[in-house]
Scaffold this active site. Sequence first.
Site, PDB file in Angstrom:
ATOM      1  NE  ARG A  63       5.627 -12.683  -1.478  1.00  0.00           N
ATOM      2  CZ  ARG A  63       6.116 -13.038  -2.428  1.00  0.00           C
ATOM      3  NH1 ARG A  63       6.464 -14.921  -2.295  1.00  0.00           N
ATOM      4  NH2 ARG A  63       6.781 -12.894  -3.552  1.00  0.00           N
ATOM      5  CG  HIS A  67       1.739 -11.745  -4.893  1.00  0.00           C
ATOM      6  ND1 HIS A  67       2.716 -12.310  -4.893  1.00  0.00           N
ATOM      7  CD2 HIS A  67       2.173 -10.901  -3.429  1.00  0.00           C
ATOM      8  CE1 HIS A  67       3.961 -12.496  -5.004  1.00  0.00           C
ATOM      9  NE2 HIS A  67       3.561 -11.534  -3.842  1.00  0.00           N
ATOM     10  CG  ASN A  95       2.351 -14.973  -7.918  1.00  0.00           C
ATOM     11  OD1 ASN A  95       3.023 -14.806  -7.539  1.00  0.00           O
ATOM     12  ND2 ASN A  95       1.376 -14.392  -8.502  1.00  0.00           N
ATOM     13  CG  HIS A 194       7.769  -8.028   4.215  1.00  0.00           C
ATOM     14  ND1 HIS A 194       8.095  -7.236   3.281  1.00  0.00           N
ATOM     15  CD2 HIS A 194       6.716  -8.459   3.111  1.00  0.00           C
ATOM     16  CE1 HIS A 194       7.815  -7.559   2.330  1.00  0.00           C
ATOM     17  NE2 HIS A 194       6.776  -8.494   2.227  1.00  0.00           N
TER      18      HIS A 194
HETATM   19  C1  HEM Z   1       5.339  -2.981  -0.648  1.00  0.00           C
HETATM   20  C2  HEM Z   1       5.859  -3.995  -1.898  1.00  0.00           C
HETATM   21  C3  HEM Z   1       6.138  -5.586  -1.130  1.00  0.00           C
HETATM   22  C4  HEM Z   1       7.068  -6.272  -1.976  1.00  0.00           C
HETATM   23  C5  HEM Z   1       8.012  -5.830  -3.202  1.00  0.00           C
HETATM   24  C6  HEM Z   1       7.599  -7.458  -1.310  1.00  0.00           C
HETATM   25  C7  HEM Z   1       8.488  -8.695  -1.394  1.00  0.00           C
HETATM   26  C8  HEM Z   1       8.369  -9.590  -1.105  1.00  0.00           C
HETATM   27  C9  HEM Z   1       9.436 -10.473  -1.892  1.00  0.00           C
HETATM   28  C10 HEM Z   1      10.375 -10.141  -2.576  1.00  0.00           C
HETATM   29  C11 HEM Z   1       9.433 -11.628  -0.798  1.00  0.00           C
HETATM   30  C12 HEM Z   1      10.562 -13.226  -0.910  1.00  0.00           C
HETATM   31  C13 HEM Z   1      10.064 -13.420  -2.312  1.00  0.00           C
HETATM   32  C14 HEM Z   1      10.603 -14.954  -2.100  1.00  0.00           C
HETATM   33  O1  HEM Z   1      12.064 -15.113  -2.011  1.00  0.00           O
HETATM   34  O2  HEM Z   1      10.538 -15.945  -2.300  1.00  0.00           O
HETATM   35  C15 HEM Z   1       8.509 -11.288   0.152  1.00  0.00           C
HETATM   36  C16 HEM Z   1       7.622 -12.340   0.688  1.00  0.00           C
HETATM   37  C17 HEM Z   1       6.672 -11.808   1.607  1.00  0.00           C
HETATM   38  N1  HEM Z   1       6.218 -11.044   1.639  1.00  0.00           N
HETATM   39 FE1  HEM Z   1       6.354  -9.219   0.713  1.00  0.00          FE
HETATM   40  N2  HEM Z   1       6.780  -7.175  -0.599  1.00  0.00           N
HETATM   41  C18 HEM Z   1       5.682  -6.451  -0.456  1.00  0.00           C
HETATM   42  C19 HEM Z   1       4.360  -6.047   0.283  1.00  0.00           C
HETATM   43  C20 HEM Z   1       3.305  -6.943   0.968  1.00  0.00           C
HETATM   44  C21 HEM Z   1       2.407  -7.312   1.585  1.00  0.00           C
HETATM   45  C22 HEM Z   1       1.163  -6.163   1.125  1.00  0.00           C
HETATM   46  C23 HEM Z   1       2.451  -7.915   1.799  1.00  0.00           C
HETATM   47  C24 HEM Z   1       0.927  -8.700   2.907  1.00  0.00           C
HETATM   48  C25 HEM Z   1       0.198  -8.111   3.639  1.00  0.00           C
HETATM   49  C26 HEM Z   1       3.231  -9.400   1.389  1.00  0.00           C
HETATM   50  C27 HEM Z   1       3.152 -10.335   2.496  1.00  0.00           C
HETATM   51  C28 HEM Z   1       4.370 -11.170   2.004  1.00  0.00           C
HETATM   52  C29 HEM Z   1       5.034 -12.366   3.819  1.00  0.00           C
HETATM   53  C30 HEM Z   1       4.359 -12.495   4.495  1.00  0.00           C
HETATM   54  C31 HEM Z   1       6.300 -12.818   3.080  1.00  0.00           C
HETATM   55  C32 HEM Z   1       6.881 -14.129   3.052  1.00  0.00           C
HETATM   56  C33 HEM Z   1       6.153 -15.100   2.667  1.00  0.00           C
HETATM   57  C34 HEM Z   1       6.761 -16.825   2.912  1.00  0.00           C
HETATM   58  O3  HEM Z   1       7.444 -17.110   3.456  1.00  0.00           O
HETATM   59  O4  HEM Z   1       6.574 -17.231   2.689  1.00  0.00           O
HETATM   60  N3  HEM Z   1       4.167  -8.074   1.098  1.00  0.00           N
HETATM   61  N4  HEM Z   1       7.932 -10.047  -0.305  1.00  0.00           N
END
Ligand code: HEM
Length: 320
Positions: A63, A67, A95, A194
Amino acid sequence: MATAVRCFLMVVVVLAPLLAGAAGGKLSTRFYDRNCPNLQSIVRSAMAQAVAAEPRMGASILRLFFHDCFVNGCDASILLDDTASFTGEKNAGPNANSVRGYEVIDAIKAQVEASCSGIVSCADIVALAARDSVNLLGGPTWTVQLGRRDALNTSQSAANSNLPGPGSSLAALITMFGNKGLSPRDMTALSGAHTVGQARCTTFRDRIYNDANINASFAALRQQTCPQPSGGEGTLAPIDAATPEKFDNYYYQNLVSKQGLFHSDQELFNGGSQDELVKKYRGNAGMFAADFAKAMGRMGSLMPSADTATEIRLDCKKVN
Ligand code: HEM
């Protein structure tokens, strides 16, 4: 040819890849072969250790890369601490209290510096660490293009405006990825990230109480630890409840069974243009893996504009 001239040309040939890396320079898979041959094994073994200690760290680093790349290109701008002259990205809305893994990247950078000082950008370390994260969690691997350079400054507002939020509509997601030159197909594949990681209640509360297209028992389960209208803001839930530590294609199964955790996730399977692709990825893990790897390559090629001054940072947290 005079010896001095020949020496000069040799120096130019050896250093050219290092000097020519102004933002917008061309990336190459062999960029550090000569000057930092151990780079990839240093990153791989550090990530193997980090993921063995805590599998979620693989998700967090993946992630972090996303970002970074979506804000002025993949230039390690996200790693800069705030200074007197700029407010950086770490405390931007998407972030703050959310992106993790900065210390893992800093530790890898220290090891890389010990092996070949002043050569490897923080941005390239993040790109390699993200690739290794996916693979260590059971996902595909790919060859990473290298030669990125590190930003000298950044802005919090750029992070706030370029990163999609969990309440985004399908149209907004397609636009925001399109603004980066990424297709709807890239967007749907990249969202498959995700399949790993965790999210805070505050990011999915609206969905589990207000969305209609959600599996009722799934919503009830998530509501147990995420009350409304407030409470438990930081309580975590797996984004893919079935296999949260495995990089597989189960995310798409979740979408088809209306168990996407974010509103934005479920938008990919809600009667719109991505429905057919979601079903294909659900049924064909190999197709998802191949598309994900290709899309990561494209996302990883996002560059700061060519006239931006850059450097090879010595400490990822601050400019030299
Ligand atoms: C399509 C639009 C996307 C949205 C709206 C989105 C939104 C989010 C949100 C809200 C979270 C949770 C953050 C938290 O609760 O602190 C999250 C977690 C995550 N996102 Fe996304 N995301 C998107 C695309 C992506 C992309 C493109 C990737 C990587 C290629 C990604 C990888 C991840 C990962 C791996 C997590 C878990 C991180 C952790 O456990 O520390 N996301 N995302």
